[in-house]
Design a protein around this motif. Structure first.
Motif, PDB file in Angstrom:
ATOM      1  N   GLU A  64       9.561   9.208  55.260  1.00 36.69           N
ATOM      2  CA  GLU A  64      10.027   9.456  56.569  1.00 36.69           C
ATOM      3  C   GLU A  64       9.626   8.158  57.513  1.00 36.69           C
ATOM      4  OE1 GLU A  64       6.113  12.125  57.984  1.00 36.69           O
ATOM      5  OE2 GLU A  64       8.111  13.043  57.877  1.00 36.69           O
ATOM      6  N   MET A  65       8.531   7.573  56.919  1.00 39.29           N
ATOM      7  CA  MET A  65       8.169   6.303  57.826  1.00 39.29           C
ATOM      8  C   MET A  65       9.037   4.939  57.498  1.00 39.29           C
ATOM      9  SD  MET A  65       4.027   6.745  57.310  1.00 39.29           S
ATOM     10  CE  MET A  65       3.751   5.268  58.419  1.00 39.29           C
ATOM     11  N   LEU A  66       9.926   5.078  56.464  1.00 40.45           N
ATOM     12  CA  LEU A  66      10.703   3.901  55.892  1.00 40.45           C
ATOM     13  C   LEU A  66      12.111   4.051  56.498  1.00 40.45           C
ATOM     14  CD1 LEU A  66       9.201   3.178  52.487  1.00 40.45           C
ATOM     15  CD2 LEU A  66       8.597   2.344  54.827  1.00 40.45           C
ATOM     16  N   THR A  67      12.826   3.125  56.794  1.00 38.36           N
ATOM     17  CA  THR A  67      14.254   3.375  57.145  1.00 38.36           C
ATOM     18  C   THR A  67      15.077   3.402  55.981  1.00 38.36           C
ATOM     19  OG1 THR A  67      14.460   0.975  57.381  1.00 38.36           O
ATOM     20  CG2 THR A  67      13.973   2.046  59.439  1.00 38.36           C
ATOM     21  N   ASN A  68      14.672   2.763  54.856  1.00 35.14           N
ATOM     22  CA  ASN A  68      15.479   2.925  53.625  1.00 35.14           C
ATOM     23  C   ASN A  68      14.397   3.137  52.474  1.00 35.14           C
ATOM     24  OD1 ASN A  68      18.259   1.595  54.318  1.00 35.14           O
ATOM     25  ND2 ASN A  68      16.744  -0.010  55.284  1.00 35.14           N
ATOM     26  N   ALA A  69      14.827   3.452  51.451  1.00 35.07           N
ATOM     27  CA  ALA A  69      14.313   3.796  50.132  1.00 35.07           C
ATOM     28  C   ALA A  69      13.605   2.279  49.531  1.00 35.07           C
ATOM     29  CB  ALA A  69      15.149   4.245  49.196  1.00 35.07           C
ATOM     30  N   LEU A  70      12.301   2.416  49.119  1.00 29.16           N
ATOM     31  CA  LEU A  70      11.408   1.249  48.598  1.00 29.16           C
ATOM     32  C   LEU A  70      11.844   1.289  47.141  1.00 29.16           C
ATOM     33  CD1 LEU A  70       9.581  -1.060  48.682  1.00 29.16           C
ATOM     34  CD2 LEU A  70       7.676   0.531  48.645  1.00 29.16           C
ATOM     35  N   GLN A  71      12.175   0.220  46.757  1.00 33.37           N
ATOM     36  CA  GLN A  71      12.713   0.210  45.259  1.00 33.37           C
ATOM     37  C   GLN A  71      11.796  -0.760  44.548  1.00 33.37           C
ATOM     38  OE1 GLN A  71      16.983   0.100  44.262  1.00 33.37           O
ATOM     39  NE2 GLN A  71      16.483  -1.605  42.962  1.00 33.37           N
ATOM     40  N   ILE A  72      11.048  -0.249  43.292  1.00 36.51           N
ATOM     41  CA  ILE A  72      10.177  -1.182  42.952  1.00 36.51           C
ATOM     42  C   ILE A  72      10.860  -1.249  41.489  1.00 36.51           C
ATOM     43  CG2 ILE A  72       7.824  -1.349  41.910  1.00 36.51           C
ATOM     44  CD1 ILE A  72       7.041   0.720  44.119  1.00 36.51           C
ATOM     45  N   ASN A  73      11.001  -2.509  41.260  1.00 37.54           N
ATOM     46  CA  ASN A  73      11.515  -3.107  39.934  1.00 37.54           C
ATOM     47  C   ASN A  73      10.649  -3.017  38.914  1.00 37.54           C
ATOM     48  OD1 ASN A  73      14.207  -2.753  40.644  1.00 37.54           O
ATOM     49  ND2 ASN A  73      14.071  -4.739  42.008  1.00 37.54           N
ATOM     50  N   GLY A 108      15.800  -2.043  51.842  1.00 35.46           N
ATOM     51  CA  GLY A 108      16.876  -2.520  52.682  1.00 35.46           C
ATOM     52  C   GLY A 108      17.293  -3.818  52.344  1.00 35.46           C
ATOM     53  N   LYS A 109      17.517  -4.676  53.489  1.00 35.43           N
ATOM     54  CA  LYS A 109      17.920  -6.032  53.223  1.00 35.43           C
ATOM     55  C   LYS A 109      16.388  -6.972  52.761  1.00 35.43           C
ATOM     56  CE  LYS A 109      21.637  -6.062  56.312  1.00 35.43           C
ATOM     57  NZ  LYS A 109      22.298  -6.523  57.653  1.00 35.43           N
ATOM     58  N   SER A 110      15.045  -6.301  52.991  1.00 38.11           N
ATOM     59  CA  SER A 110      14.131  -6.753  52.588  1.00 38.11           C
ATOM     60  C   SER A 110      13.622  -7.089  51.259  1.00 38.11           C
ATOM     61  CB  SER A 110      12.705  -6.412  53.452  1.00 38.11           C
ATOM     62  OG  SER A 110      13.178  -6.179  54.922  1.00 38.11           O
ATOM     63  N   SER A 111      12.843  -8.047  50.822  1.00 45.63           N
ATOM     64  CA  SER A 111      12.588  -8.186  49.330  1.00 45.63           C
ATOM     65  C   SER A 111      11.149  -8.880  49.279  1.00 45.63           C
ATOM     66  CB  SER A 111      13.546  -9.021  48.736  1.00 45.63           C
ATOM     67  OG  SER A 111      13.854 -10.167  49.086  1.00 45.63           O
ATOM     68  N   MET A 112      10.412  -8.513  48.065  1.00 40.31           N
ATOM     69  CA  MET A 112       9.269  -9.327  47.684  1.00 40.31           C
ATOM     70  C   MET A 112       9.258  -9.533  46.283  1.00 40.31           C
ATOM     71  SD  MET A 112       6.121  -7.389  49.763  1.00 40.31           S
ATOM     72  CE  MET A 112       6.534  -5.687  49.086  1.00 40.31           C
ATOM     73  N   GLN A 113       8.857 -10.782  46.102  1.00 40.84           N
ATOM     74  CA  GLN A 113       8.974 -11.318  44.703  1.00 40.84           C
ATOM     75  C   GLN A 113       7.406 -11.481  44.125  1.00 40.84           C
ATOM     76  OE1 GLN A 113      11.197 -15.037  44.669  1.00 40.84           O
ATOM     77  NE2 GLN A 113      13.154 -13.856  45.270  1.00 40.84           N
ATOM     78  N   HIS A 148      13.413  -8.267  57.200  1.00 40.42           N
ATOM     79  CA  HIS A 148      14.057  -8.013  58.098  1.00 40.42           C
ATOM     80  C   HIS A 148      13.645  -7.077  58.945  1.00 40.42           C
ATOM     81  CE1 HIS A 148      17.561 -10.413  57.115  1.00 40.42           C
ATOM     82  NE2 HIS A 148      17.463 -10.019  55.666  1.00 40.42           N
ATOM     83  N   LEU A 149      13.338  -7.078  60.308  1.00 38.57           N
ATOM     84  CA  LEU A 149      12.755  -6.216  61.082  1.00 38.57           C
ATOM     85  C   LEU A 149      13.339  -5.059  61.400  1.00 38.57           C
ATOM     86  CD1 LEU A 149      11.426  -8.755  63.946  1.00 38.57           C
ATOM     87  CD2 LEU A 149      10.021  -7.719  62.389  1.00 38.57           C
ATOM     88  N   GLU A 150      14.457  -4.728  61.111  1.00 34.76           N
ATOM     89  CA  GLU A 150      15.239  -3.404  61.348  1.00 34.76           C
ATOM     90  C   GLU A 150      14.774  -2.441  59.838  1.00 34.76           C
ATOM     91  OE1 GLU A 150      19.039  -6.088  59.728  1.00 34.76           O
ATOM     92  OE2 GLU A 150      17.071  -6.190  61.147  1.00 34.76           O
ATOM     93  N   ASP A 151      14.161  -3.152  58.998  1.00 33.58           N
ATOM     94  CA  ASP A 151      13.613  -2.332  57.859  1.00 33.58           C
ATOM     95  C   ASP A 151      12.254  -1.970  58.104  1.00 33.58           C
ATOM     96  OD1 ASP A 151      15.744  -2.705  56.356  1.00 33.58           O
ATOM     97  OD2 ASP A 151      15.457  -4.489  55.648  1.00 33.58           O
ATOM     98  N   ILE A 152      11.367  -3.065  58.615  1.00 32.86           N
ATOM     99  CA  ILE A 152       9.855  -2.595  58.760  1.00 32.86           C
ATOM    100  C   ILE A 152       9.474  -2.074  60.039  1.00 32.86           C
ATOM    101  CG2 ILE A 152       9.593  -4.321  56.897  1.00 32.86           C
ATOM    102  CD1 ILE A 152       8.558  -6.255  58.866  1.00 32.86           C
ATOM    103  N   SER A 153      10.112  -2.721  61.275  1.00 34.60           N
ATOM    104  CA  SER A 153       9.737  -2.358  62.538  1.00 34.60           C
ATOM    105  C   SER A 153       9.442  -0.812  62.931  1.00 34.60           C
ATOM    106  CB  SER A 153      10.467  -2.794  63.553  1.00 34.60           C
ATOM    107  OG  SER A 153      11.844  -2.271  63.523  1.00 34.60           O
ATOM    108  N   PRO A 154      10.139   0.237  62.389  1.00 36.16           N
ATOM    109  CA  PRO A 154       9.722   1.515  62.677  1.00 36.16           C
ATOM    110  C   PRO A 154       8.303   1.791  61.958  1.00 36.16           C
ATOM    111  CG  PRO A 154      12.139   1.321  61.953  1.00 36.16           C
ATOM    112  CD  PRO A 154      11.557   0.209  61.904  1.00 36.16           C
ATOM    113  N   LEU A 155       8.167   1.240  60.759  1.00 34.15           N
ATOM    114  CA  LEU A 155       6.837   1.306  60.356  1.00 34.15           C
ATOM    115  C   LEU A 155       5.539   0.837  61.058  1.00 34.15           C
ATOM    116  CD1 LEU A 155       5.156   2.370  57.404  1.00 34.15           C
ATOM    117  CD2 LEU A 155       5.470  -0.056  56.541  1.00 34.15           C
TER     118      LEU A 155
END
Length: 679
Positions: A52-61, A82-87, A111-118
Motif C-alpha cells: 500500500e506504500m508503493l504506487t506500483n509493484a516492485l519487481q525483483i528480477n 513502475g518507470k523506475s529501475s535499479m541495476q 521517477h518521482l511519481e513512483d517514489i514520492s508517495p513512499l
C-alpha cells in the motif's frame, strides 16, 4: 500467520514468484520462527512485491543470495518499480527483532511519481518539505547506497547517498525547474548534503555548489559555491515566500536583471532569511526595482558589492559594501557608494549618493510611503531603526518650479528624527547653508542665504519664471528659521534679510509699472516717466532690509535710488498668502522747474527740496491694487528712508491729474476688484 512476520512485513500486501535454494538447513524451536536459523544459498528467479506504500509493484528480477543465520546477503539483482529501475543491486538484510537492510547499486533511475508517495507518507517527514509538494521529475544516479529499518521505517532513520548523473525536479515551491548535472547527494539523520553540484534553477545557474541542510525541528543550512548567476525576478519572489509575515519587502518587486555571485558562504536558519550569515562578492546587471515607494522604476545598470556577516554573542550584523552602483531613477542617473550594516530591526548607513538630477516628487513619494506605512499597526517599518548618514551630491535638484544647482547635503538618520545639513544649495544664484530637522510631524529649518556680486537678470527670471525682468548685480544676506508642520513652514517663518542691487535697469515689475502708469497721467509728469517696456527703469542702487515674522516680510528699509526718480516703501509682504500691503513714496528727480512752472505760487516753499507722491499698494503680488494717497497718510518712516536714499530733503504733495483723467482713474479704482496672482 506468524506474529513475527506479520509485524515486520505488515506493509507488504502481496509477494509472488519463486526462489531456488540449495543445501537448505533450518534449526530452532518449531513454534517460534523469530528464533529460526537458516543456512542456504540460492537464486531469485522473479519476485513481485505489492504494498500500500508503493504506487506500483516492485519487481525483483534474477539474482543470487545466501542466508546465514539471521543475515541475508544478495548480489546481482535488477529491480524495477513502475518507470523506475535499479541495476546490479547488492546488499544484506539482518533479520533480528528490529530487521534492518543495507543496499548498494549500479545505475539507478527514479521517477518521482513512483517514489514520492513512499517518501512523503512518512510521519517523520520534515515539515519544511511540505512547501515543495507536489513534486515531479526524475533522479538518475551512477551509483547509490541506502540503509535503514525494514519495519515502518521513518524518514529520519533511512540513510542514502548517490553519485548524480542527472536530476530534474518540478515543484510549485521552486521558482522553476531544478536541474542537477553532476555531484554527490546524501541523506541521513535528517541531514541532506550536496557536494560539488553543477545545477540550474529556472534560468539561474550554479557552479561547484555544496550545501548541508539540517531538517530537524529547527531547520538550518550552510551553502558554499564557486559562482552563481541568478535571474532576479525569479529568485526574489521565491525568497520572499519563505517568510510571509514580513510584508515590507513585498511592496517591492524586481522585474528583470541578473545577479552574479562568487565566493559564496551562506549559513543560518532555513526559514528565517533575516538571520542568515553571508560572505560573498556580487555584481548586478540591468536589475529593475519597482515599488509604490519609489514611483519611477530604479534600474541598477551595473554595480558590485561585498556582503559579509559580523557575529557577536548578542547580534549578527550583515555588512554590505557597495562599489560604485550605477543607477537610473526615472530619467535621472545616480551613483551609490558606501556601506550598510543590517542587523535585527536596525540599519546603519554610511553612503554617498551622487546624481545628475533628483526630483522632489521622487523624494516626496518616499516620505508619503513611509508615513502611510507608519499608520499601519504592527508594520515592520514602525519597528525598523534607521541610523547613519547619506551624503547627497546632485548637479540639479528640481523642486517645481525651482531648480537647486548644485545641491550638497548630509542626511542623518537619528533614532527619533532626520537631520539634513545643507552644505551647499544654490537657488536662483543664491547660496543656502544650514540645517533642517524632521521629527514626527515637525519640521525645523535654519538656513543662511548669501549672494555676493551675482547677476540680477538670471536670478530675477528664476524666481519669477519670466525673462527680461531686471538687470544689474546684487548681494544678499540673511537667515531663515521655522518650526512647524511641514505644510505650514512658510506661515511660521522668521528671520531677517538684506538685499542690495547696483547699476542696472528694471524692465518688468507689476507694482512699479502701475505706479509709473499713474504718474504718467498727472499734469506734472505726463510724458516724462521711464518706459519699462523700452529702455527700462535705470537705477543706481536698490536697498531692501526686512524682518521675517509669521511668514511676512516686514520692511525695515526699502529704497530705490533711480537715475530719474527715487522710491521708498514700508509695510509687509505675506509670502504664504502671496499678498502685499505697502505704502510707496515716489520722488521724480530734476522736476522742481516743472513744479514751479505748473504751481508757481509754491515755488518759494520748495526751495532746494524734492517733491514726492505717496501710493498705496495692496492685494496680490502679481496684480496689486495701487492708488495715490493723501500726504497726511504717509508716516515719517518711509519719508526718512527716501531722504536718506536721495540725500536731500523731501516734500510730499498730492498729484494733479490731467483734465478728464482724474474721473477715469477714480472710476477705475472704484470698479477694480482685488485680483490674485503668482509673483
Amino acid at each position: 500467520s506468524f506474529e513475527f512476520f506479520k509485524k515486520n512485513m505488515s506493509n507488504i500486501s502481496g509477494l509472488n514468484g519463486d526462489v531456488a535454494v540449495n543445501n537448505l538447513a533450518i534449526n530452532g524451536p518449531l513454534f517460534r520462527p523469530m528464533n529460526w536459523r537458516f543456512q542456504t544459498r540460492g537464486v531469485v528467479n522473479k519476485l513481485i512485491l505489492t504494498s500500500e506504500m508503493l504506487t506500483n509493484a516492485l519487481q525483483i528480477n534474477r539474482g543470487h543470495f545466501t542466508w546465514q543465520g539471521t543475515k541475508i546477503t544478495f548480489s546481482g539483482v535488477d529491480a524495477s518499480l513502475g518507470k523506475s529501475s535499479m541495476q546490479r543491486v547488492a546488499g544484506d538484510v539482518n533479520w533480528t527483532k528490529a530487521p534492518v537492510f543495507s543496499t548498494r547499486s549500479g545505475r539507478a533511475l527514479f521517477h518521482l511519481e513512483d517514489i514520492s508517495p513512499l517518501i512523503f507518507s512518512s510521519k517523520n517527514m520534515p515539515t519544511v518539505l511540505d512547501r515543495f509538494k507536489p513534486i515531479s521529475g526524475s533522479l538518475a544516479f551512477k551509483g547509490m547506497t541506502a540503509s535503514g529499518p525494514i519495519s515502518k521505517p521513518s524518514f529520519g532513520q533511512v540513510s542514502f547517498s548517490a553519485d548524480v548523473e542527472q536530476i530534474m525536479l518540478h515543484s510549485k515551491g521552486l521558482p522553476g525547474p531544478l536541474r542537477v548535472d553532476q555531484g554527490k547527494i546524501s541523506w541521513g539523520k535528517n541531514r541532506f548534503v550536496l557536494k560539488e553540484i553543477d545545477a540550474s534553477l529556472a534560468n539561474s545557474t550554479i557552479s561547484r555548489f555544496s550545501a548541508g541542510f539540517d531538517l530537524g525541528k529547527s531547520p538550518t543550512f550552510e551553502v558554499h559555491s564557486q559562482s552563481m548567476v541568478l535571474v532576479a525576478d525569479q529568485v526574489y519572489p521565491w525568497l520572499l515566500s519563505f517568510n510571509k509575515t514580513d510584508t515590507f519587502f513585498e511592496d517591492f518587486s524586481i522585474t528583470q536583471g541578473k545577479l552574479y555571485l562568487s565566493g559564496i558562504d551562506l549559513t543560518g536558519p532555513l526559514l528565517l532569511p533575516a538571520r542568515w550569515h553571508y560572505a560573498l562578492i556580487g555584481n548586478m546587471k540591468d536589475l529593475v526595482l519597482i515599488s509604490d515607494a519609489l514611483g519611477d522604476p530604479v534600474k541598477v545598470n551595473n554595480g558590485s558589492f561585498q556582503l559579509t556577516t559580523d557575529t557577536t554573542p548578542q547580534v549578527a550584523r550583515n555588512r554590505v559594501r557597495m562599489n560604485a552602483m550605477d543607477l537610473t531613477w526615472g530619467e535621472n542617473s545616480l551613483t551609490l557608494t558606501g556601506e550598510m550594516v543590517l542587523q535585527k530591526n536596525k540599519t546603519l548607513l554610511d553612503l554617498i549618493l551622487t546624481a545628475d538630477a533628483i526630483d522632489w516628487d521622487q523624494v516626496n513619494r518616499i516620505f508619503d510611503y513611509a508615513e502611510k506605512k507608519s499608520n499601519v499597526p504592527d508594520n515592520r517599518l514602525n519597528k525598523w531603526d534607521l541610523q547613519g548618514i547619506i551624503k547627497v551630491q546632485a548637479d540639479l535638484f528640481n523642486y517645481e518650479p525651482y531648480s537647486v544647482s548644485p545641491l550638497k547635503a548630509d542626511v542623518s538618520f537619528e533614532p527619533d528624527h532626520v537631520a539634513i545639513t545643507v552644505n551647499e544649495a544654490v537657488l536662483c544664484s543664491i547660496s543656502f547653508q544650514g540645517r533642517l530637522k524632521v521629527k514626527a510631524q515637525t519640521l525645523e529649518i535654519f538656513l543662511v542665504p548669501t549672494a555676493v556680486n551675482q547677476m540680477l537678470a538670471p536670478a530675477a527670471s528664476c524666481f519669477a519664471n519670466q525673462k527680461n525682468l531686471a538687470e544689474g548685480t546684487f548681494d544678499l544676506n540673511g537667515q531663515l528659521l521655522s518650526k512647524s508642520k511641514p505644510d505650514e513652514f512658510l506661515r511660521s517663518m522668521t528671520g531677517e534679510m538684506t538685499f542690495t542691487a547696483e547699476k542696472g535697469r528694471i524692465y518688468r515689475f507689476g507694482l512699479l509699472a502701475k505706479i509709473l502708469s499713474i504718474l504718467n497721467v498727472t499734469e506734472i509728469y505726463r510724458g516724462e516717466v521711464p518706459d519699462l517696456i523700452g529702455e527700462g527703469f535705470a537705477y543706481n542702487k536698490i536697498t531692501i532690509s526686512a524682518d521675517l515674522e509669521g511668514g511676512k516680510l516686514i520692511m525695515q528699509e526699502c529704497a530705490i535710488d533711480g537715475v530719474s526718480m527715487g522710491i521708498a516703501c514700508e509695510g509687509n509682504i505675506d509670502l504664504s498668502e502671496k499678498k502685499m500691503d505697502l505704502t510707496v513714496l515716489v520722488a521724480p528727480l530734476k522736476t522742481v522747474d516743472r513744479i514751479v512752472k505748473f504751481l508757481p505760487l509754491i515755488g518759494h516753499i520748495l526751495g532746494g527740496t524734492l517733491i514726492s507722491i505717496p501710493f498705496s499698494a495692496k492685494g496680490d503680488l502679481a496684480d496689486p491694487y495701487v492708488i495715490p494717497l493723501h500726504p497726511a497718510a504717509v508716516g515719517s518712516g518711509v519719508l526718512g528712508i527716501l531722504e536718506r536714499t536721495l540725500k536731500l530733503p523731501i516734500t510730499i504733495i498730492q498729484p494733479v491729474f490731467s483734465s478728464g483723467k482724474t474721473e477715469k482713474k477714480e472710476q477705475n479704482a472704484d470698479d477694480k476688484p482685488e485680483s490674485s496672482g503668482v509673483p
